[in-house]
Design a protein around this motif. Structure first.
Motif, PDB file in Angstrom:
ATOM      1  N   ARG A  36       0.836  -1.214   0.000  1.00  0.00           N
ATOM      2  CA  ARG A  36       0.000   0.000   0.000  1.00  0.00           C
ATOM      3  C   ARG A  36       0.864   1.255   0.000  1.00  0.00           C
ATOM      4  NH1 ARG A  36      -3.073  -2.815   4.348  1.00  0.00           N
ATOM      5  NH2 ARG A  36      -4.624  -4.047   3.244  1.00  0.00           N
ATOM      6  N   ARG A  37       1.905   1.244   0.816  1.00  0.00           N
ATOM      7  CA  ARG A  37       2.809   2.395   0.851  1.00  0.00           C
ATOM      8  C   ARG A  37       3.534   2.549  -0.476  1.00  0.00           C
ATOM      9  NH1 ARG A  37       6.478   2.848   6.008  1.00  0.00           N
ATOM     10  NH2 ARG A  37       6.693   4.933   5.134  1.00  0.00           N
ATOM     11  N   ARG A  76       2.911  12.974   1.416  1.00  0.00           N
ATOM     12  CA  ARG A  76       3.993  12.026   1.754  1.00  0.00           C
ATOM     13  C   ARG A  76       4.234  12.002   3.258  1.00  0.00           C
ATOM     14  NH1 ARG A  76       6.758   7.934   2.401  1.00  0.00           N
ATOM     15  NH2 ARG A  76       8.949   7.861   1.870  1.00  0.00           N
ATOM     16  N   GLN A  77       4.227  13.176   3.884  1.00  0.00           N
ATOM     17  CA  GLN A  77       4.432  13.236   5.332  1.00  0.00           C
ATOM     18  C   GLN A  77       3.274  12.571   6.066  1.00  0.00           C
ATOM     19  OE1 GLN A  77       7.274  14.249   6.986  1.00  0.00           O
ATOM     20  NE2 GLN A  77       6.205  13.172   8.615  1.00  0.00           N
ATOM     21  N   GLU A  78       2.060  12.783   5.579  1.00  0.00           N
ATOM     22  CA  GLU A  78       0.906  12.140   6.196  1.00  0.00           C
ATOM     23  C   GLU A  78       1.007  10.620   6.075  1.00  0.00           C
ATOM     24  OE1 GLU A  78      -3.964  12.384   6.147  1.00  0.00           O
ATOM     25  OE2 GLU A  78      -2.811  13.754   4.896  1.00  0.00           O
ATOM     26  N   GLU A  79       1.484  10.140   4.918  1.00  0.00           N
ATOM     27  CA  GLU A  79       1.677   8.694   4.726  1.00  0.00           C
ATOM     28  C   GLU A  79       2.685   8.154   5.742  1.00  0.00           C
ATOM     29  OE1 GLU A  79       4.088   5.368   3.240  1.00  0.00           O
ATOM     30  OE2 GLU A  79       4.726   7.443   3.044  1.00  0.00           O
ATOM     31  N   ARG A  80       3.759   8.878   5.950  1.00  0.00           N
ATOM     32  CA  ARG A  80       4.774   8.455   6.923  1.00  0.00           C
ATOM     33  C   ARG A  80       4.204   8.452   8.340  1.00  0.00           C
ATOM     34  NH1 ARG A  80       9.801  12.041   4.581  1.00  0.00           N
ATOM     35  NH2 ARG A  80      10.433  10.555   2.972  1.00  0.00           N
ATOM     36  N   ASP A  81       3.435   9.496   8.665  1.00  0.00           N
ATOM     37  CA  ASP A  81       2.833   9.576   9.999  1.00  0.00           C
ATOM     38  C   ASP A  81       1.865   8.424  10.241  1.00  0.00           C
ATOM     39  OD1 ASP A  81       4.276  11.916  10.393  1.00  0.00           O
ATOM     40  OD2 ASP A  81       2.567  13.247  10.013  1.00  0.00           O
ATOM     41  N   MET A  82       1.043   8.120   9.221  1.00  0.00           N
ATOM     42  CA  MET A  82       0.099   7.000   9.344  1.00  0.00           C
ATOM     43  C   MET A  82       0.855   5.692   9.562  1.00  0.00           C
ATOM     44  SD  MET A  82      -2.573   7.848   6.295  1.00  0.00           S
ATOM     45  CE  MET A  82      -3.897   9.041   6.462  1.00  0.00           C
ATOM     46  N   THR A  91      -3.312   1.244   6.558  1.00  0.00           N
ATOM     47  CA  THR A  91      -4.512   0.443   6.356  1.00  0.00           C
ATOM     48  C   THR A  91      -5.110   0.750   4.988  1.00  0.00           C
ATOM     49  OG1 THR A  91      -5.994   2.116   7.267  1.00  0.00           O
ATOM     50  CG2 THR A  91      -5.001   0.546   8.841  1.00  0.00           C
ATOM     51  N   LYS A  92      -6.076  -0.078   4.579  1.00  0.00           N
ATOM     52  CA  LYS A  92      -6.759   0.171   3.308  1.00  0.00           C
ATOM     53  C   LYS A  92      -7.464   1.520   3.329  1.00  0.00           C
ATOM     54  CE  LYS A  92      -7.554  -4.562   1.807  1.00  0.00           C
ATOM     55  NZ  LYS A  92      -8.531  -5.550   1.361  1.00  0.00           N
ATOM     56  N   ARG A  96      -6.876   4.676   0.922  1.00  0.00           N
ATOM     57  CA  ARG A  96      -7.972   5.330   0.198  1.00  0.00           C
ATOM     58  C   ARG A  96      -7.940   6.838   0.421  1.00  0.00           C
ATOM     59  NH1 ARG A  96     -11.653   1.962   2.474  1.00  0.00           N
ATOM     60  NH2 ARG A  96     -11.190   0.069   1.351  1.00  0.00           N
ATOM     61  N   THR A  97      -7.741   7.244   1.659  1.00  0.00           N
ATOM     62  CA  THR A  97      -7.683   8.670   1.997  1.00  0.00           C
ATOM     63  C   THR A  97      -6.534   9.357   1.264  1.00  0.00           C
ATOM     64  OG1 THR A  97      -8.644   8.249   4.172  1.00  0.00           O
ATOM     65  CG2 THR A  97      -7.397  10.304   3.910  1.00  0.00           C
ATOM     66  N   LEU A  98      -5.358   8.731   1.284  1.00  0.00           N
ATOM     67  CA  LEU A  98      -4.198   9.296   0.594  1.00  0.00           C
ATOM     68  C   LEU A  98      -4.439   9.352  -0.911  1.00  0.00           C
ATOM     69  CD1 LEU A  98      -1.434   7.490   2.658  1.00  0.00           C
ATOM     70  CD2 LEU A  98      -1.967   9.935   2.730  1.00  0.00           C
ATOM     71  N   ASN A  99      -5.056   8.311  -1.470  1.00  0.00           N
ATOM     72  CA  ASN A  99      -5.355   8.307  -2.901  1.00  0.00           C
ATOM     73  C   ASN A  99      -6.303   9.441  -3.273  1.00  0.00           C
ATOM     74  OD1 ASN A  99      -3.747   6.242  -3.918  1.00  0.00           O
ATOM     75  ND2 ASN A  99      -5.248   4.667  -3.427  1.00  0.00           N
TER      76      ASN A  99
END
Length: 111
Positions: A36-37, A76-82, A91-92, A96-99
Motif C-alpha cells: 500500500r505504501r 507524503r508526510q501524512e503517509e509516513r505519519d500514518m 490500512t486500506k 484510500r484517503t491518501l489516494n
C-alpha cells in the motif's frame, strides 16, 4: 507546441511508462512487505514527473509547480505519519484517503 513536439513528448512519456512498468517486476523486499505504501509513493513519484514535465513544456508556472510539490510533500508526510502509528504499514482506509488527496493534486496537473 508543434505537432512534432507533442508526438515526441507522447513517445517519451510512453517509453518512461514502459520502463517504470518493467522495473516494477523487480520488487524489493520492502515493496513486497508494504504494497500500500509502495503504491502511494509510486503515485507521488509519477505526479512529481508530470509536474516537472508540465513546467519544462511551459504548460505550468514554477509557482503552480511549487504549490503542487508542497501538497505532494504534505501527502507524503501524512503517509509516513500514518505508517508510524501502525508498525510501518498503512490500512486500506488510510490508503484510500491518501489516494483521494493524490487525486486532487493530479486533477490540478494538466489544467
Amino acid at each position: 507546441m508543434s505537432r512534432t513536439n507533442k508526438m515526441l513528448s507522447a513517445l517519451l512519456v510512453s517509453i518512461l511508462a514502459l520502463g517504470a512498468a518493467g522495473s516494477s517486476f523487480a520488487e524489493t523486499q520492502w515493496q513486497k512487505t508494504h504494497p500500500r505504501r509502495t503504491e502511494v509513493n509510486d503515485r507521488l513519484a509519477n505526479q512529481n514527473r508530470r509536474i516537472h514535465q508540465e513546467v519544462r513544456e511551459g504548460e505550468m508556472s514554477k509557482q503552480k509547480a511549487a504549490q503542487l510539490h508542497k501538497e505532494d510533500r504534505q501527502i507524503r508526510q501524512e503517509e509516513r505519519d500514518m505508517a508510524s502509528q501502525n508498525g510501518g504499514h498503512i490500512t486500506k482506509q488510510e490508503q484510500r484517503t491518501l489516494n483521494q488527496q493524490e487525486n486532487g493534486v493530479s486533477r490540478q496537473i494538466g489544467q
